[in-house]
Scaffold this motif. Structure first.
Motif, PDB file in Angstrom:
ATOM      1  N   GLU A 118      69.736  21.515  46.457  1.00 21.60           N
ATOM      2  CA  GLU A 118      68.925  21.178  47.619  1.00 21.60           C
ATOM      3  C   GLU A 118      69.174  22.221  48.717  1.00 21.60           C
ATOM      4  O   GLU A 118      70.318  22.438  49.122  1.00 21.60           O
ATOM      5  N   PRO A 119      68.124  22.894  49.218  1.00 21.11           N
ATOM      6  CA  PRO A 119      68.314  23.963  50.214  1.00 21.11           C
ATOM      7  C   PRO A 119      68.653  23.408  51.594  1.00 21.11           C
ATOM      8  O   PRO A 119      68.001  22.475  52.078  1.00 21.11           O
ATOM      9  N   HIS A 120      69.656  23.984  52.209  1.00 13.75           N
ATOM     10  CA  HIS A 120      70.093  23.587  53.544  1.00 13.75           C
ATOM     11  C   HIS A 120      70.382  24.831  54.379  1.00 13.75           C
ATOM     12  O   HIS A 120      70.785  25.874  53.853  1.00 13.75           O
ATOM     13  N   SER A 121      70.200  24.705  55.674  1.00 12.32           N
ATOM     14  CA  SER A 121      70.689  25.720  56.614  1.00 12.32           C
ATOM     15  C   SER A 121      72.069  25.295  57.078  1.00 12.32           C
ATOM     16  O   SER A 121      72.387  24.095  57.100  1.00 12.32           O
ATOM     17  N   ILE A 122      72.896  26.275  57.435  1.00  9.17           N
ATOM     18  CA  ILE A 122      74.251  25.939  57.874  1.00  9.17           C
ATOM     19  C   ILE A 122      74.705  26.918  58.950  1.00  9.17           C
ATOM     20  O   ILE A 122      74.453  28.127  58.868  1.00  9.17           O
ATOM     21  N   CYS A 123      75.329  26.365  59.970  1.00  4.75           N
ATOM     22  CA  CYS A 123      75.985  27.179  61.004  1.00  4.75           C
ATOM     23  C   CYS A 123      77.162  26.373  61.530  1.00  4.75           C
ATOM     24  O   CYS A 123      77.193  25.138  61.401  1.00  4.75           O
ATOM     25  N   SER A 159      72.742  26.163  49.008  1.00  7.63           N
ATOM     26  CA  SER A 159      72.238  25.330  47.918  1.00  7.63           C
ATOM     27  C   SER A 159      73.269  24.244  47.644  1.00  7.63           C
ATOM     28  O   SER A 159      74.351  24.515  47.122  1.00  7.63           O
ATOM     29  N   LEU A 160      72.927  23.030  48.026  1.00  9.31           N
ATOM     30  CA  LEU A 160      73.908  21.933  47.995  1.00  9.31           C
ATOM     31  C   LEU A 160      73.574  20.947  46.881  1.00  9.31           C
ATOM     32  O   LEU A 160      72.461  20.428  46.813  1.00  9.31           O
ATOM     33  N   VAL A 175      80.511  17.542  46.624  1.00  8.85           N
ATOM     34  CA  VAL A 175      79.393  18.479  46.579  1.00  8.85           C
ATOM     35  C   VAL A 175      79.852  19.799  45.971  1.00  8.85           C
ATOM     36  O   VAL A 175      81.050  20.128  45.955  1.00  8.85           O
ATOM     37  N   VAL A 176      78.885  20.557  45.478  1.00  6.54           N
ATOM     38  CA  VAL A 176      79.084  21.946  45.059  1.00  6.54           C
ATOM     39  C   VAL A 176      78.162  22.801  45.910  1.00  6.54           C
ATOM     40  O   VAL A 176      76.992  22.449  46.128  1.00  6.54           O
ATOM     41  N   LEU A 177      78.671  23.920  46.410  1.00  2.37           N
ATOM     42  CA  LEU A 177      77.938  24.752  47.357  1.00  2.37           C
ATOM     43  C   LEU A 177      77.575  26.086  46.724  1.00  2.37           C
ATOM     44  O   LEU A 177      78.452  26.869  46.345  1.00  2.37           O
ATOM     45  N   GLY A 178      76.283  26.331  46.608  1.00  2.47           N
ATOM     46  CA  GLY A 178      75.794  27.600  46.088  1.00  2.47           C
ATOM     47  C   GLY A 178      75.151  28.416  47.191  1.00  2.47           C
ATOM     48  O   GLY A 178      74.891  27.923  48.291  1.00  2.47           O
ATOM     49  N   ILE A 179      74.866  29.670  46.913  1.00  4.08           N
ATOM     50  CA  ILE A 179      74.237  30.569  47.875  1.00  4.08           C
ATOM     51  C   ILE A 179      72.787  30.803  47.447  1.00  4.08           C
ATOM     52  O   ILE A 179      72.513  31.506  46.468  1.00  4.08           O
ATOM     53  N   GLY A 180      71.865  30.181  48.199  1.00  3.82           N
ATOM     54  CA  GLY A 180      70.444  30.366  47.945  1.00  3.82           C
ATOM     55  C   GLY A 180      70.082  30.134  46.490  1.00  3.82           C
ATOM     56  O   GLY A 180      70.542  29.201  45.842  1.00  3.82           O
ATOM     57  N   SER A 272      71.618  21.183  57.744  1.00  2.00           N
ATOM     58  CA  SER A 272      70.308  20.547  57.823  1.00  2.00           C
ATOM     59  C   SER A 272      69.473  20.879  56.594  1.00  2.00           C
ATOM     60  O   SER A 272      69.439  22.032  56.144  1.00  2.00           O
ATOM     61  N   ARG A 273      68.799  19.880  56.089  1.00  2.00           N
ATOM     62  CA  ARG A 273      67.914  20.083  54.934  1.00  2.00           C
ATOM     63  C   ARG A 273      66.719  20.913  55.364  1.00  2.00           C
ATOM     64  O   ARG A 273      66.087  20.664  56.386  1.00  2.00           O
ATOM     65  N   ILE A 274      66.376  21.919  54.590  1.00  2.00           N
ATOM     66  CA  ILE A 274      65.233  22.788  54.893  1.00  2.00           C
ATOM     67  C   ILE A 274      63.975  22.211  54.237  1.00  2.00           C
ATOM     68  O   ILE A 274      63.983  21.908  53.039  1.00  2.00           O
TER      69      ILE A 274
END
Length: 274
Positions: A118-123, A159-160, A175-180, A272-274
Motif C-alpha cells: 500500500e503506497p504511503h508518504s512519510i516524513c 510501500s507498506l 508491517v514490512v516497509l518497502g521503497i516504492g 499517510s496513504r496516497i
C-alpha cells in the motif's frame, strides 16, 4: 423448655435469597437451616466455600437478621453497621498482586501478509522527507531532508504491507516497509547492542508473504505503533530499537536508535496513504 422445630421454608428461602442478592454467590443448592433450641438461637449449615472475607461478613449479617426475627429485640443488640465495623476492625482482607510473565515461545508464530504494497508518504515530525541517495559506486542510502517545490518529487513512496495476527498485545501493527515499486525493503540486522537499518534487495516478494517471528526474515518486520497523528516503527528482531532520523539536521542517513526518546533523534513519523 426446648422446642425442636424447623424454620419454615419461607423464612429459609428469604434468608438464602438475601445472601445471594447481596453479591455472595457461595452457597450451593444444599442448604439446611435448623433451630435446635429456641433459647440458643439458630444454627445455619452451609454447603460450599466462603471465597472472601466480605462474603463471610455478609453471611454473619444474614444470620443475625434471622436470629432477631425469632426473638424479641434487645436494646443493646448490635446493628448491622456496628457488627460490620467490629468484624472489619479485626480482619484484613488478603490482597494478592498477580504478575503475569508471558511465555516468549507462545509469541513465536507465523504471520501472514494481509495487505501488500500500500503506497504511503512519510516524513518525520520535523517535516523531513525520506529520500534515496543513489551515488555511483556507493550503496544506496536512505536519508531525510526538507523538500519544497519541484524537489518534492524526490520524496520516497513507502510501500507498506501489514501482517496478521499481532504477535503481542500493545506492541503495534506488524508491517514490512518497502521503497516504492522497487525491490528494496528496510531490514534491521547486526549485533544486539548496535543493530543497523539496511536497504535489502528482495527479488521474490513471495518470500515475504509469511514471516515466522523465529526465522531470519523477521529482520524485515517492524511494529507500527500509532500515537495521535504520528507513528513509530520498532524492530521486531531488536525490541526497543526504532527507526529514526537526525534531529535538526538534513541529509543524514535514516538509522536505528535505542529508545523512542534518544537525544538528537526523531522517532515519530507522519505516514499517510496516497
Amino acid at each position: 423448655m426446648s422446642c425442636n422445630t424447623r424454620v419454615s421454608s419461607e423464612m429459609a428461602n428469604e434468608i438464602v435469597s438475601e445472601i445471594f442478592e447481596s453479591g455472595c454467590p457461595m452457597l450451593d443448592e444444599s442448604v439446611e437451616i435448623e433451630q435446635p433450641l429456641c433459647d440458643s438461637g439458630l444454627e445455619l449449615r452451609v454447603s460450599g466455600y466462603v471465597r472472601s472475607m466480605s462474603q463471610a461478613v455478609t453471611l454473619v449479617l444474614a444470620v443475625e437478621r434471622l436470629k432477631r426475627r425469632s426473638r424479641k429485640p434487645i436494646g443493646s443488640e448490635f446493628s448491622d453497621l456496628d457488627l460490620l465495623n467490629i468484624l472489619m476492625e479485626h480482619v484484613n482482607e488478603e490482597h494478592v498482586d498477580l504478575k503475569v510473565f508471558p511465555d516468549k515461545e507462545s509469541f513465536a508464530r507465523e504471520l501472514s501478509r494481509r495487505r501488500a504494497d500500500e503506497p504511503h508518504s512519510i516524513c518525520d515530525a520535523e517535516k523531513k522527507s525520506w529520500v534515496l541517495n543513489e551515488l555511483d559506486g556507493l550503496p544506496t542510502e536512505l536519508t531525510a531532508m526538507m523538500l519544497q517545490g519541484p524537489n518534492i518529487s524526490q520524496q520516497v513512496t513507502l510501500s507498506l504491507s501489514t501482517y496478521i495476527p499481532q504477535t503481542q498485545p500493545g506492541v503495534g501493527q506488524p508491517v514490512v516497509l518497502g521503497i516504492g515499486s522497487s525491490d528494496l525493503f528496510l531490514s534491521c540486522s547486526g549485533p544486539d547492542d548496535s543493530p543497523a537499518l539496511e536497504l535489502e534487495m528482495v527479488q521474490d516478494r513471495g518470500d515475504l508473504k509469511t514471516i515466522h517471528t523465529g526465522s531470519a526474515t523477521v529482520r524485515f518486520l517492524f511494529y507500527k505503533r500509532d500515537s495521535g497523528s504520528t507513528s513509530s516503527f520498532e524492530s521486531a528482531r531488536f525490541p526497543g530499537w526504532f527507526i529514526s532520523t537526525a534531529r535538526n539536521v538534513e541529509r543524514v542517513r535514516v538509522t536505528m536508535c535505542n529508545g523512542r526518546t534518544t537525544a538528537g533523534r526523531v522517532t515519530d513519523f507522519q505516514v499517510s496513504r496516497i
